[in-house]
Motif scaffolding. Structure first.
Motif, PDB file in Angstrom:
ATOM      1  N   ALA A  77       0.856  -1.187   0.000  1.00 32.46           N
ATOM      2  CA  ALA A  77       0.000   0.000   0.000  1.00 32.46           C
ATOM      3  C   ALA A  77       0.890   1.235   0.000  1.00 32.46           C
ATOM      4  CB  ALA A  77      -0.903  -0.002   1.219  1.00 32.46           C
TER       5      ALA A  77
ATOM      6  N   CYS B 163       1.839   5.253   0.486  1.00 34.47           N
ATOM      7  CA  CYS B 163       1.417   6.395   1.286  1.00 34.47           C
ATOM      8  C   CYS B 163       1.428   7.620   0.366  1.00 34.47           C
ATOM      9  CB  CYS B 163       2.362   6.598   2.466  1.00 34.47           C
ATOM     10  SG  CYS B 163       4.036   7.080   1.998  1.00 34.47           S
TER      11      CYS B 163
ATOM     12  N   ALA C 175      -1.337   8.833  10.415  1.00 39.68           N
ATOM     13  CA  ALA C 175      -2.150   7.634  10.631  1.00 39.68           C
ATOM     14  C   ALA C 175      -3.591   8.044  10.876  1.00 39.68           C
ATOM     15  CB  ALA C 175      -1.634   6.844  11.817  1.00 39.68           C
TER      16      ALA C 175
ATOM     17  N   PRO D  61      -4.655   5.929  -0.917  1.00 35.21           N
ATOM     18  CA  PRO D  61      -4.307   5.130   0.251  1.00 35.21           C
ATOM     19  C   PRO D  61      -3.984   6.005   1.459  1.00 35.21           C
ATOM     20  CG  PRO D  61      -3.171   4.332  -1.681  1.00 35.21           C
ATOM     21  CD  PRO D  61      -3.846   5.611  -2.074  1.00 35.21           C
TER      22      PRO D  61
ATOM     23  N   LYS E 118      -2.100   4.946   4.161  1.00 32.72           N
ATOM     24  CA  LYS E 118      -1.019   4.338   4.936  1.00 32.72           C
ATOM     25  C   LYS E 118      -0.120   5.462   5.454  1.00 32.72           C
ATOM     26  CE  LYS E 118       3.158   1.781   4.032  1.00 32.72           C
ATOM     27  NZ  LYS E 118       3.969   2.958   4.137  1.00 32.72           N
TER      28      LYS E 118
ATOM     29  N   GLN F 198       5.663   4.401   8.069  1.00 32.71           N
ATOM     30  CA  GLN F 198       5.715   2.939   8.063  1.00 32.71           C
ATOM     31  C   GLN F 198       6.303   2.488   6.726  1.00 32.71           C
ATOM     32  OE1 GLN F 198       1.785   1.428   8.743  1.00 32.71           O
ATOM     33  NE2 GLN F 198       1.748   2.081  10.876  1.00 32.71           N
TER      34      GLN F 198
ATOM     35  N   ALA G  48       7.462   0.486   3.480  1.00 31.23           N
ATOM     36  CA  ALA G  48       6.963  -0.638   2.682  1.00 31.23           C
ATOM     37  C   ALA G  48       8.181  -1.358   2.122  1.00 31.23           C
ATOM     38  CB  ALA G  48       6.071  -0.131   1.554  1.00 31.23           C
TER      39      ALA G  48
END
Length: 156
Positions: free
Chosen positions: A28, A30, A93, A113, A115, A119, A121
């Motif tokens: 996913a 961001c 978030a 998305p 995300k 975080q 990927a």
């Protein structure tokens, strides 16, 4: 002509691969991931222009656009490592501020998305290199290649 066509293929290939990784590998993106894709489209357009006219300046501009994507990738890495926060609101978030009605939940759904950008990927499990890191390496390499090929082109 071949050098401009090569840069166009490599530039267009980056965002297409990133888009494919969403469905093929379930990654996913961001908001910063999505921002990193746009300079490649610009680089590809400049390189295609270089196929027909102004090859040397077009390759230089394509390299500059690839360098912009690499710079966004470097910024994204800083966000992933927690060195600085992302200024983009889509990078935060998703939080629920208590009970939401169905209508409020539907309105809160974003078309892109959600995300968080901090975080990472990872395309290859176990390899400590995120997609942002891969983009930094790829964008910088493409920029250097485009600039070197531009230097080899004759002046017009």
């Amino acid at each position: 002509m071949a050098s401009a066509l090569l840069i166009a293929i490599l530039a267009f290939g980056a965002p297409l691969f990133a888009k494919g990784s969403e469905s093929w590998f379930g990654l996913a993106p961001c908001e910063l991931c999505l921002w990193q894709r746009w300079p490649y489209w610009v680089a590809g357009a400049f390189a295609l222009l270089g196929v027909f006219v102004w090859r040397r300046p077009a390759l230089r501009l394509a390299g500059l656009a690839a360098a912009v994507s690499a710079a966004i990738g470097a910024f994204h890495l800083g966000v992933e490592f927690g060195w600085w926060p992302s200024p983009l609101p889509g990078c935060q978030a998703a939080t629920s501020g208590g009970a939401m009605s169905v209508e409020e939940m539907l309105r809160s759904l974003a078309p892109t998305p959600t995300k968080p950008c901090d975080q990472p990927a990872h395309l290859i499990p176990g390899l400590p290199l995120s997609m942002a890191g891969m983009n930094l390496i790829y964008g910088a390499s493409l920029a250097i290649l485009a600039w070197r090929l531009a230097r080899k082109e004759p002046r017009r």
